[in-house]
Design an enzyme around this catalytic site. Structure first.
Site, PDB file in Angstrom:
ATOM      1  N   ARG A   1      -0.906  -6.097  -2.104  1.00 44.12           N
ATOM      2  CA  ARG A   1      -1.785  -6.050  -0.927  1.00 44.12           C
ATOM      3  C   ARG A   1      -1.620  -4.675  -0.300  1.00 44.12           C
ATOM      4  O   ARG A   1      -0.517  -4.283   0.070  1.00 44.12           O
ATOM      5  CB  ARG A   1      -1.396  -7.149   0.059  1.00 44.12           C
ATOM      6  CG  ARG A   1      -2.140  -7.124   1.408  1.00 44.12           C
ATOM      7  CD  ARG A   1      -3.629  -7.261   1.209  1.00 44.12           C
ATOM      8  NE  ARG A   1      -4.333  -7.578   2.446  1.00 44.12           N
ATOM      9  CZ  ARG A   1      -4.768  -6.687   3.336  1.00 44.12           C
ATOM     10  NH1 ARG A   1      -4.550  -5.400   3.135  1.00 44.12           N
ATOM     11  NH2 ARG A   1      -5.411  -7.088   4.419  1.00 44.12           N
TER      12      ARG A   1
ATOM     13  N   ARG B   1       2.891 -11.507  -2.104  1.00 45.77           N
ATOM     14  CA  ARG B   1       2.320 -10.278  -2.651  1.00 45.77           C
ATOM     15  C   ARG B   1       3.171  -9.068  -2.271  1.00 45.77           C
ATOM     16  O   ARG B   1       3.744  -9.026  -1.171  1.00 45.77           O
ATOM     17  CB  ARG B   1       0.891 -10.076  -2.141  1.00 45.77           C
ATOM     18  CG  ARG B   1      -0.065 -11.190  -2.518  1.00 45.77           C
ATOM     19  CD  ARG B   1      -1.436 -10.992  -1.895  1.00 45.77           C
ATOM     20  NE  ARG B   1      -1.378 -11.014  -0.429  1.00 45.77           N
ATOM     21  CZ  ARG B   1      -2.440 -10.995   0.355  1.00 45.77           C
ATOM     22  NH1 ARG B   1      -3.653 -10.936  -0.174  1.00 45.77           N
ATOM     23  NH2 ARG B   1      -2.309 -11.025   1.669  1.00 45.77           N
TER      24      ARG B   1
ATOM     25  N   GLU C   1     -14.246 -10.116   3.415  1.00 40.76           N
ATOM     26  CA  GLU C   1     -13.843 -11.143   2.458  1.00 40.76           C
ATOM     27  C   GLU C   1     -14.939 -11.445   1.437  1.00 40.76           C
ATOM     28  O   GLU C   1     -16.107 -11.613   1.801  1.00 40.76           O
ATOM     29  CB  GLU C   1     -13.479 -12.434   3.190  1.00 40.76           C
ATOM     30  CG  GLU C   1     -12.278 -12.337   4.098  1.00 40.76           C
ATOM     31  CD  GLU C   1     -10.983 -12.168   3.327  1.00 40.76           C
ATOM     32  OE1 GLU C   1     -10.880 -12.706   2.209  1.00 40.76           O
ATOM     33  OE2 GLU C   1     -10.074 -11.489   3.844  1.00 40.76           O
TER      34      GLU C   1
END
Length: 246
Positions: free
Chosen positions: A43, A95, A51
């Site tokens: 990330r 992440r 999104e």
């Protein structure tokens, strides 16, 4: 595709300072998340892109454009990147958190911000280069590029914020009440919008005199959520999300 984006202007912006690892990107999930050849999901620190649609939901405006831009940018270096890890090495999804750079020094985050394909995002304790990223975003915002051309990304008065508002908004309002609970500092704006600063983040606001805010106007950027009893709340993690006026 390369002609659509102005990546060349970003190579001198927000230099890495150090390189913690070099890697190869195997897949681009969206505008701010990639999968490396070793399987790690990364990330990107410092930005948030619109999104992509999932489960039948439509993609937000510029979500596909942001992903395409990231794919094109990485292709220019044959998908080779350099990573500078964040203070937090992983987020709550597991992440890896990192700043991404091309081998020629181009900041991936700065490039996307400068083309108006993302909002600058500061999540403590990952504060490194947040001022530089804010400048890159400001350059796009001043030219109304990308998302900054959309009504959704223009400031809205707290009194005019729809009761069912969700997601990212820039809200302006007058402070009508300031108070503190056991777990947070609260700033209430006219129109029934509350700003919440969690106790763990108050150390970043040591220069803010909360008691002097009543009656002043504030512009806040962040994600609107529904709190207890249906109140609309914006969580504020860092002072960069606030602009305090008169």
């Amino acid at each position: 595709m390369g002609a659509l984006f102005s990546f060349g202007a970003a190579h001198a912006d927000c230099p890495s300072g150090r390189v913690d690892a070099q890697a190869h990107v195997a897949y681009v999930i969206d505008g701010d998340t990639v999968i490396l050849a070793d399987g790690r999901h990364v990330r990107l620190i410092g930005l948030d892109t619109p999104e992509l649609g999932h489960g039948g939901k439509p993609s937000q405006p510029y979500a596909r454009r942001a992903r395409q831009a990231l794919v094109a940018l990485l292709a220019s270096s044959h998908d080779t990147v350099e990573l500078r890890y964040g203070e937090d090495r992983r987020d709550h999804y597991g992440r890896t958190l990192a700043h991404l750079f091309l081998p020629n020094g181009t900041s991936v985050t700065a490039a996307l911000l400068r083309d108006g394909l993302a909002t600058a995002l500061v999540v403590p304790p990952d504060l490194w280069d947040s001022a530089c990223y804010a400048d890159a975003e400001a350059a796009a915002r001043s030219r109304h590029l990308g998302i900054w051309s959309l009504p959704r990304y223009q400031p809205i008065a707290s009194r005019a914020l729809p009761a069912d508002a969700q997601g990212f908004h820039i809200v302006r309002g007058r402070v009508v009440h300031v108070g503190r609970s056991r777990n947070a500092q609260w700033i209430d704006l006219d129109g029934g919008v509350a700003l919440r600063i969690a106790r763990r983040d108050l150390k970043y606001f040591h220069n803010v005199d909360f008691s002097a805010l009543r009656g002043r106007h504030i512009t806040v950027r962040g994600w609107v959520h529904t709190w207890k009893k249906g109140d609309r709340v914006i969580a504020v993690r860092y002072p960069a999300a606030l602009e305090i006026g008169h």
